[in-house]
Design a protein around this motif. Structure first.
Motif, short mmCIF file in Angstrom:
data_model
loop_
_atom_site.label_atom_id
_atom_site.label_comp_id
_atom_site.label_asym_id
_atom_site.label_seq_id
_atom_site.Cartn_x
_atom_site.Cartn_y
_atom_site.Cartn_z
N UNK A 193 0.83 -1.20 0.00
CA UNK A 193 0.00 0.00 0.00
C UNK A 193 0.87 1.26 0.00
N UNK A 194 1.98 1.20 0.69
CA UNK A 194 2.90 2.35 0.71
C UNK A 194 3.49 2.61 -0.67
N UNK A 195 3.90 1.53 -1.34
CA UNK A 195 4.45 1.71 -2.69
C UNK A 195 3.41 2.30 -3.63
N UNK A 196 2.18 1.84 -3.50
CA UNK A 196 1.10 2.38 -4.34
C UNK A 196 0.87 3.85 -4.04
N UNK A 197 0.86 4.21 -2.76
CA UNK A 197 0.65 5.61 -2.38
C UNK A 197 1.79 6.50 -2.86
N UNK A 198 3.04 6.00 -2.75
CA UNK A 198 4.19 6.78 -3.22
C UNK A 198 4.11 7.04 -4.72
N UNK A 199 3.67 6.01 -5.47
CA UNK A 199 3.56 6.15 -6.92
C UNK A 199 2.52 7.19 -7.30
N UNK A 200 1.36 7.13 -6.63
CA UNK A 200 0.29 8.09 -6.94
C UNK A 200 0.68 9.51 -6.51
N UNK A 201 1.38 9.62 -5.39
CA UNK A 201 1.83 10.94 -4.94
C UNK A 201 2.83 11.53 -5.93
N UNK A 202 3.68 10.70 -6.48
CA UNK A 202 4.65 11.16 -7.46
C UNK A 202 3.96 11.74 -8.69
N UNK A 203 2.85 11.12 -9.10
CA UNK A 203 2.08 11.63 -10.24
C UNK A 203 1.51 13.03 -9.95
N UNK A 204 1.02 13.20 -8.73
CA UNK A 204 0.45 14.49 -8.35
C UNK A 204 1.52 15.58 -8.36
N UNK A 205 2.69 15.26 -7.82
CA UNK A 205 3.77 16.24 -7.74
C UNK A 205 4.30 16.58 -9.14
N UNK A 206 4.46 15.58 -9.99
CA UNK A 206 4.96 15.84 -11.34
C UNK A 206 3.99 16.72 -12.13
N UNK A 207 2.70 16.50 -11.93
CA UNK A 207 1.70 17.32 -12.62
C UNK A 207 1.77 18.78 -12.16
N UNK A 208 2.05 18.98 -10.88
CA UNK A 208 2.15 20.35 -10.35
C UNK A 208 3.41 21.03 -10.85
N UNK A 209 4.53 20.30 -10.92
CA UNK A 209 5.77 20.88 -11.43
C UNK A 209 5.60 21.24 -12.91
N UNK A 210 4.83 20.47 -13.65
CA UNK A 210 4.57 20.80 -15.05
C UNK A 210 3.81 22.12 -15.16
N UNK A 211 2.94 22.40 -14.21
CA UNK A 211 2.24 23.68 -14.20
C UNK A 211 3.21 24.84 -13.97
N UNK A 212 4.19 24.61 -13.11
CA UNK A 212 5.19 25.65 -12.85
C UNK A 212 5.98 25.94 -14.12
N UNK A 213 6.39 24.88 -14.82
CA UNK A 213 7.16 25.06 -16.06
C UNK A 213 6.36 25.85 -17.09
N UNK A 214 5.07 25.53 -17.19
CA UNK A 214 4.22 26.21 -18.17
C UNK A 214 4.02 27.68 -17.79
N UNK A 215 3.84 27.95 -16.51
CA UNK A 215 3.64 29.34 -16.06
C UNK A 215 4.90 30.16 -16.28
N UNK A 216 6.07 29.58 -16.03
CA UNK A 216 7.33 30.30 -16.24
C UNK A 216 7.52 30.62 -17.72
#
Length: 303
Positions: free
Chosen positions: A270-293
């Motif tokens: 369950x921890x590995x699954x949660x870490x994977x899903x959290x990584x997707x959320x963070x990568x999507x947010x960083x992509x927003x930063x790149x687009x805004x910049x």
């Protein structure tokens, strides 16, 4: 006390009560009292003398007002005074529940190991970071330092002895006058010097507004143009700070996952699954930063 004396005492009390009633009616009607009333009143006054009161007190074994209360009685009385009735208790409970629900609604969601894939707390923090960073980038796109809103937001401390500060827009009117000149119309003369000091010490201006020769309450600020390199550096600094704060949010949630696994609340899979899903959320947010910049840089280069 014998039965005969008790009966006599009761009879006297009855006569006293009757006499009082008749005296009250006499006073209201303003008529002369009869001989019987005067005699009954005299008997009543004789009965209420201290000597006869001691005699009558034998009717009670102990006066109620002299009886000492035990500790339990005092605690019960205190509890009864402070305890609300059923109606007020239910209304008070509903009010407290409403206050709790409104308070909890305004707070950030609390993550749990039972619903480990719910990242509402992470999304709440990321949304706040995004709002603040996009606001700063918006000001750069709308003119950078030459922005009346940016100048109006500069904090001013009118009284050095008082730590309270106010934005310039609450103490003056900030009006663009064409070109890169901005007029600051101060509402009160006492705030002129504090406003001049606040603008001069601000990192984005570093210059003192000049007094207008035509109006003693007007300050003139000429904003120097920024080079493209300086603007690009400011954009990059804002976005860099944004990314760093996103990483902090990620680390905060990673620590929770590790703690849940350590105490047995979260299984390894369950921890590995949660870490994977959290990584997707963070990568999507960083992509927003790149687009805004990229968008902000493009907008400033086209000016």
């Amino acid at each position: 006390m014998t039965a005969k004396s008790s009966a006599a005492t009761i009879a006297v009390l009855l006569r006293q009560s009757s006499a009082k009633c008749e005296l009250r009616s006499i006073l209201q009607a303003r008529t002369r009292p009869t001989t019987a009333v005067v005699r009954a009143a005299t008997s009543a006054s004789t009965l209420t003398t201290p000597r006869n009161l001691n005699h009558l007190r034998s009717l009670h074994t102990t006066p109620v007002w002299l009886k000492k209360k035990s500790r339990e009685d005092k605690e019960q009385a205190r509890a009864s005074r402070h305890a609300p009735d059923a109606g007020s208790s239910s209304s008070g409970s509903s009010k407290s529940n409403h206050a709790y629900s409104s308070t909890s609604a305004s707070q950030r969601p609390t993550p749990t190991a039972e619903d480990v894939l719910d990242f509402a707390d992470v999304e709440s923090r990321l949304a706040k970071l995004s709002s603040n960073a996009n606001e700063s980038l918006k000001k750069i796109k709308s003119g950078g330092r030459f922005n009346p809103d940016l100048i109006g937001a500069v904090k001013v401390q009118p009284d050095r002895k008082d730590a309270v500060s106010y934005p310039i827009r609450e103490l003056a009117s900030v009006i663009p006058k064409g070109g890169r000149t901005i007029s600051i119309l101060v509402h009160e003369a006492v705030n002129i010097k504090p406003i001049m000091s606040a603008v001069q010490s601000h990192r984005d201006f570093n210059q003192q507004p000049q007094r207008s020769p035509d109006n003693e309450l007007e300050l003139i600020l000429k904003v120097e143009a920024e080079s493209r390199e300086d603007v690009a550096k400011r954009i990059k600094a804002i976005c860099h700070d944004w990314r760093e704060r996103i990483r902090d949010v990620r680390q905060r949630r990673d620590k929770l996952h590790a703690a849940w696994k350590k105490d047995g609340s979260l299984l390894p899979d369950a921890k590995r699954k949660a870490d994977t899903e959290l990584d997707k959320v963070i990568k999507a947010e960083v992509a927003k930063v790149d687009a805004a910049e990229k968008e902000t840089t493009k907008a400033t280069e086209s000016r």
